[in-house]
Scaffold this motif. Structure first.
Motif, PDB file in Angstrom:
ATOM      1  N   CYS A 115       8.306 -12.051 -12.137  1.00  0.00           N
ATOM      2  CA  CYS A 115       6.860 -12.302 -12.275  1.00  0.00           C
ATOM      3  C   CYS A 115       6.188 -12.357 -10.910  1.00  0.00           C
ATOM      4  O   CYS A 115       5.090 -11.809 -10.717  1.00  0.00           O
ATOM      5  N   MET A 116       6.836 -13.011  -9.954  1.00  0.00           N
ATOM      6  CA  MET A 116       6.269 -13.144  -8.612  1.00  0.00           C
ATOM      7  C   MET A 116       6.174 -11.793  -7.912  1.00  0.00           C
ATOM      8  O   MET A 116       5.144 -11.455  -7.307  1.00  0.00           O
ATOM      9  N   LEU A 117       7.236 -10.996  -7.999  1.00  0.00           N
ATOM     10  CA  LEU A 117       7.221  -9.689  -7.344  1.00  0.00           C
ATOM     11  C   LEU A 117       6.216  -8.746  -7.998  1.00  0.00           C
ATOM     12  O   LEU A 117       5.579  -7.931  -7.320  1.00  0.00           O
ATOM     13  N   ALA A 118       6.079  -8.836  -9.324  1.00  0.00           N
ATOM     14  CA  ALA A 118       5.093  -8.001 -10.012  1.00  0.00           C
ATOM     15  C   ALA A 118       3.674  -8.355  -9.565  1.00  0.00           C
ATOM     16  O   ALA A 118       2.839  -7.474  -9.320  1.00  0.00           O
ATOM     17  N   ALA A 119       3.402  -9.649  -9.434  1.00  0.00           N
ATOM     18  CA  ALA A 119       2.078 -10.065  -8.955  1.00  0.00           C
ATOM     19  C   ALA A 119       1.855  -9.623  -7.516  1.00  0.00           C
ATOM     20  O   ALA A 119       0.743  -9.205  -7.147  1.00  0.00           O
ATOM     21  N   PHE A 120       2.886  -9.700  -6.700  1.00  0.00           N
ATOM     22  CA  PHE A 120       2.778  -9.229  -5.315  1.00  0.00           C
ATOM     23  C   PHE A 120       2.474  -7.737  -5.264  1.00  0.00           C
ATOM     24  O   PHE A 120       1.637  -7.280  -4.475  1.00  0.00           O
ATOM     25  N   GLY A 121       3.127  -6.955  -6.120  1.00  0.00           N
ATOM     26  CA  GLY A 121       2.885  -5.520  -6.134  1.00  0.00           C
ATOM     27  C   GLY A 121       1.482  -5.151  -6.557  1.00  0.00           C
ATOM     28  O   GLY A 121       0.891  -4.195  -6.040  1.00  0.00           O
ATOM     29  N   VAL A 122       0.921  -5.933  -7.475  1.00  0.00           N
ATOM     30  CA  VAL A 122      -0.429  -5.641  -7.953  1.00  0.00           C
ATOM     31  C   VAL A 122      -1.489  -6.072  -6.949  1.00  0.00           C
ATOM     32  O   VAL A 122      -2.513  -5.400  -6.776  1.00  0.00           O
ATOM     33  N   CYS A 123      -1.241  -7.175  -6.250  1.00  0.00           N
ATOM     34  CA  CYS A 123      -2.281  -7.788  -5.414  1.00  0.00           C
ATOM     35  C   CYS A 123      -2.161  -7.476  -3.935  1.00  0.00           C
ATOM     36  O   CYS A 123      -3.030  -7.900  -3.159  1.00  0.00           O
ATOM     37  N   SER A 124      -1.142  -6.787  -3.498  1.00  0.00           N
ATOM     38  CA  SER A 124      -0.953  -6.543  -2.074  1.00  0.00           C
ATOM     39  C   SER A 124      -1.717  -5.299  -1.630  1.00  0.00           C
ATOM     40  O   SER A 124      -1.436  -4.189  -2.100  1.00  0.00           O
ATOM     41  N   PRO A 125      -2.678  -5.428  -0.710  1.00  0.00           N
ATOM     42  CA  PRO A 125      -3.387  -4.233  -0.216  1.00  0.00           C
ATOM     43  C   PRO A 125      -2.458  -3.263   0.507  1.00  0.00           C
ATOM     44  O   PRO A 125      -2.674  -2.047   0.452  1.00  0.00           O
ATOM     45  N   GLU A 126      -1.436  -3.786   1.188  1.00  0.00           N
ATOM     46  CA  GLU A 126      -0.527  -2.905   1.914  1.00  0.00           C
ATOM     47  C   GLU A 126       0.204  -1.949   0.986  1.00  0.00           C
ATOM     48  O   GLU A 126       0.391  -0.768   1.299  1.00  0.00           O
ATOM     49  N   LEU A 127       0.640  -2.472  -0.172  1.00  0.00           N
ATOM     50  CA  LEU A 127       1.338  -1.593  -1.116  1.00  0.00           C
ATOM     51  C   LEU A 127       0.405  -0.539  -1.699  1.00  0.00           C
ATOM     52  O   LEU A 127       0.806   0.609  -1.914  1.00  0.00           O
ATOM     53  N   TRP A 128      -0.849  -0.930  -1.964  1.00  0.00           N
ATOM     54  CA  TRP A 128      -1.814   0.054  -2.447  1.00  0.00           C
ATOM     55  C   TRP A 128      -2.057   1.131  -1.392  1.00  0.00           C
ATOM     56  O   TRP A 128      -2.131   2.323  -1.709  1.00  0.00           O
ATOM     57  N   MET A 129      -2.180   0.736  -0.124  1.00  0.00           N
ATOM     58  CA  MET A 129      -2.393   1.711   0.940  1.00  0.00           C
ATOM     59  C   MET A 129      -1.208   2.656   1.074  1.00  0.00           C
ATOM     60  O   MET A 129      -1.373   3.868   1.275  1.00  0.00           O
ATOM     61  N   THR A 130       0.003   2.108   0.942  1.00  0.00           N
ATOM     62  CA  THR A 130       1.196   2.962   0.995  1.00  0.00           C
ATOM     63  C   THR A 130       1.203   3.971  -0.148  1.00  0.00           C
ATOM     64  O   THR A 130       1.542   5.147   0.041  1.00  0.00           O
ATOM     65  N   LEU A 131       0.788   3.513  -1.326  1.00  0.00           N
ATOM     66  CA  LEU A 131       0.733   4.411  -2.480  1.00  0.00           C
ATOM     67  C   LEU A 131      -0.280   5.531  -2.258  1.00  0.00           C
ATOM     68  O   LEU A 131      -0.014   6.708  -2.559  1.00  0.00           O
ATOM     69  N   PHE A 132      -1.445   5.194  -1.711  1.00  0.00           N
ATOM     70  CA  PHE A 132      -2.466   6.213  -1.464  1.00  0.00           C
ATOM     71  C   PHE A 132      -2.035   7.201  -0.384  1.00  0.00           C
ATOM     72  O   PHE A 132      -2.379   8.383  -0.436  1.00  0.00           O
ATOM     73  N   LYS A 133      -1.286   6.711   0.595  1.00  0.00           N
ATOM     74  CA  LYS A 133      -0.784   7.616   1.626  1.00  0.00           C
ATOM     75  C   LYS A 133       0.221   8.607   1.057  1.00  0.00           C
ATOM     76  O   LYS A 133       0.299   9.757   1.479  1.00  0.00           O
ATOM     77  N   TRP A 134       1.018   8.146   0.116  1.00  0.00           N
ATOM     78  CA  TRP A 134       1.961   9.060  -0.534  1.00  0.00           C
ATOM     79  C   TRP A 134       1.228  10.173  -1.283  1.00  0.00           C
ATOM     80  O   TRP A 134       1.651  11.323  -1.263  1.00  0.00           O
TER      81      TRP A 134
END
Length: 670
Positions: free
Chosen positions: A442-461
């Protein structure tokens, strides 16, 4: 000579003519240097003087700036740091407020649900106590004994030299059952003078519910530290509560060791996450370091299987360090914390040999020994990669070797079954260890949804160019969790409120009648035999001695449980009589729910397992064949015919239980 001097003279003259009208001419006149003469040195001096004069003029012009303009600039520069400070303070304040509120609300929710489920406040003491089942009943029974002892020291001595619980056996209950939570609870109850304020049972379960609130708060903080936004913490708490059946065992067994220990582990994970974070200020780093020390040691003292969980954590830290994802110095400081906790736990747990042969100690020792090979392994060269592989191989080899040697020289016979218990009881998958890893999913899922860094990495891909990735990442990291939160609120909040508003009914009159009969009719020195789960309830509710306990860390008690369970197998009356009298049992209790169990899957019931273990069932090509010249004992003894009546006399029964006195003088009847 003349030809070469003429161009030089022209350049100097021309240069002097150009500089004559400049700002440097007054300076030359003051020094007595003619404007049109001089050589190369005088030209360089004139250029430097010209530069100094221009700087002086610029400074003079800046000093002539209007005072109003300077005040405006200074006010802008002063407001920006203040604005950032206020913003950070507001973020920290509301985040901490949300974390603490989430924990408190969850604790209140558990307390309310427990009250609605058992009608706890309207029950008598006996009816409250039978809500504790199995090993939970044993834990709470020792808490009661500590409160009844004349002094705390006397109570601890009686627990460490206990010969009033299990027949023919003196046990160190503090060591074998990890009763440190009960010791702490009894000390707090007596030190706070709570005898006239709150009943012992409410104080006990209140501490457990409070720890669950700390558990939720720690998960909130961990996801907040990882993602940088406390929206992730709110989402973690929501998913934790929604999946409560998979994230905690609080519904089934309040006093279980996991419910006491896992909140401290969650605090340790939160502190460790903060400690390993880069660019941490000195004060925060020291606080996290001290919290990691305290929570690691406390977690190890609260649960006998804690070092296995810490071993998994140590392996994760080893991998992070090996792939340069964490600071090596901090990781090795955590290794030292492990060693300190193991050493102190070994001493305070009465020289617990399980800690010496634990894989955690072997791994940490191997890592400390192999530390010297970590040089030059993070430079990216071929040799560094080769050394990295060699380092991993060396650590694994030393770990296995040390663990093997420790098991050879350290007596640990009583702890060999712990790994088997984890494999069988908890399981290494289907389901039984979900309460350990689901909260962190649950904690890691919330981190994945709310982390701007992960979203930026996804957009760069995806090479997104229509919208700026940073702006879109910031928007989505706030919009997505908000949408998810509202949808969860709309769907699950009514269910939770309905769950709290429904009045459930816990009604077990048969068990209440059995305990009442034992307290009124059975001799004080009587010893009861039956299933280990029922024996725990008898020990709690009556205080009478029993022949077995629901414990899994003692070979003798495990063997007793297996032997006494034979009352539900296809064995003769004489065999059962010999087994029970070998443990000095005076009364036998048959549970109808076990004897007549109708399970959805055949082969998993208690009587099926006993038949397979005794060789009374043979499975060939999908067909089962049963053979035994004796009927099932729990059925046959109810018939009251020879030879069963020669060994056992029924003295009490109700819809659920049949109590038999084990005859000391056998009278054979035809």
């Amino acid at each position: 000579m003349r030809e070469s001097s003429r161009p030089r003279g022209r350049r100097e003259a021309g240069g002097g003519g150009r500089r004559a009208g400049g700002a440097a001419s007054p300076r030359r006149e003051r020094r007595g240097v003619p404007a049109a003469g001089g050589g190369r040195g005088s030209a360089m001096e004139e250029g430097a003087a010209d530069l100094r004069q221009r700087k002086k003029q610029n400074c003079t012009e800046s000093n002539k700036m209007a005072p109003e303009e300077r005040n405006k600039e200074n006010s802008k520069l002063g407001r920006w740091p203040k604005y950032m400070l206020i913003q950070r303070f507001a973020k920290l304040f509301f985040g901490c407020l949300a974390a603490v509120t989430s924990g408190m609300m969850y604790a209140v929710y558990l307390s309310t649900y427990h009250e609605r489920k058992f009608w706890f406040s309207s029950r008598q003491e006996l009816e409250r106590e039978i809500t504790f089942q199995g090993d939970s009943a044993i834990y709470y029974s020792f808490y009661k004994e500590l409160l009844k002892a004349p002094t705390f020291e006397r109570g601890v001595h009686e627990l460490t030299h206990n010969n009033k619980t299990v027949s023919l056996k003196t046990i160190n209950a503090v060591q074998q059952m990890t009763l440190y939570p009960e010791l702490i609870a009894s000390v707090l109850y007596q030190a706070a003078g709570s005898e006239e304020i709150i009943e012992p049972v409410y104080f006990y379960i209140g501490i457990v519910f409070g720890l669950q609130g700390i558990y939720v708060t720690a998960l909130f903080v961990t996801s907040w530290v990882m993602s940088g936004t406390w929206l992730a913490g709110m989402l973690t708490v929501a998913w934790f509560i929604i999946n409560r059946t998979d994230t905690t065992r609080i519904d089934y067994s309040i006093p279980s060791r996991e419910n006491w220990a896992l909140p401290y582990f969650a605090c340790q994970v939160a502190a460790l996450t903060g400690y390993l974070k880069k660019n941490l200020n000195c004060s925060a780093e020291k606080f996290c370091y001290l919290l990691v020390n305290a929570s690691t040691f406390t977690f190890m003292m609260m649960w006998e299987y804690s070092h296995y969980l810490l071993f998994v954590q140590a392996v994760s830290l080893f991998l992070l360090d090996n792939f340069a994802l964490a600071q090596t110095e901090k990781v090795h400081e955590v290794y030292k914390i492990y060693l300190f906790s193991l050493f102190l736990g070994y001493l305070l747990q009465f020289e617990n040999s399980a800690l010496l042969v634990s894989p955690l100690l072997s791994l940490v020792a191997a890592l400390m020994i192999s530390k010297c090979l970590q040089m030059n392994m993070k430079k990216g060269t071929f040799m560094s990669r080769l050394l990295k592989i060699m380092y991993i191989y060396l650590v694994l080899t030393i770990t296995v070797t040390l663990n093997f040697l420790l098991k050879m020289f350290v007596p640990h016979k009583e702890n060999e079954h712990l790994v088997k218990f984890i494999e069988v009881k908890l399981g290494l998958n289907t389901n039984k260890m979900k309460y350990l890893w689901t909260p962190y999913v649950c904690m890691l899922a919330a981190f994945g949804v709310c982390s701007p860094e992960l979203w930026m990495t996804l957009f760069k891909w995806f090479r997104l160019k229509a919208v700026h990735p940073i702006l879109l990442a910031l928007i989505l990291s706030m919009a997505v969790p908000t949408i998810i939160g509202f949808s969860l609120w709309k769907e699950f909040f009514p269910r939770i409120m309905t769950e709290l508003s429904e009045l459930q009914e816990f009604y077990d009159p048969d068990t209440v009648e059995l305990m009442t009969w034992i307290k009124r009719q059975a001799p004080v020195a009587a010893v009861f035999a039956g299933s280990p789960q029922l024996m725990g309830v008898i020990k709690l509710c009556t205080g009478w001695m029993v022949s077995s306990l629901p414990l899994y860390n003692d070979d003798d008690l495990l063997k007793r449980n297996e032997n006494i369970y034979q009352i539900y197998s296809k064995r003769s009356a004489e065999d059962i009589y010999k087994i029970l009298t070998s443990y000095k049992a005076n009364f036998l209790i048959i549970e109808d729910s076990i004897c007549n169990e109708v399970g959805p899957v055949r082969g998993c019931r208690v009587k099926d397992l006993l038949d397979i273990a005794n060789g009374h069932v043979v499975c060939e090509e999908g067909d089962s064949y049963a053979y035994s010249k004796y009927g099932r004992f729990c059925h046959e003894v109810k018939m009251n015919y020879s030879p069963y009546v020669n060994y056992f006399t029924r003295v009490y029964w109700n819809r659920s239980y049949f109590v038999y006195r084990i005859n000391t003088v056998i009278s054979f009847q035809s």
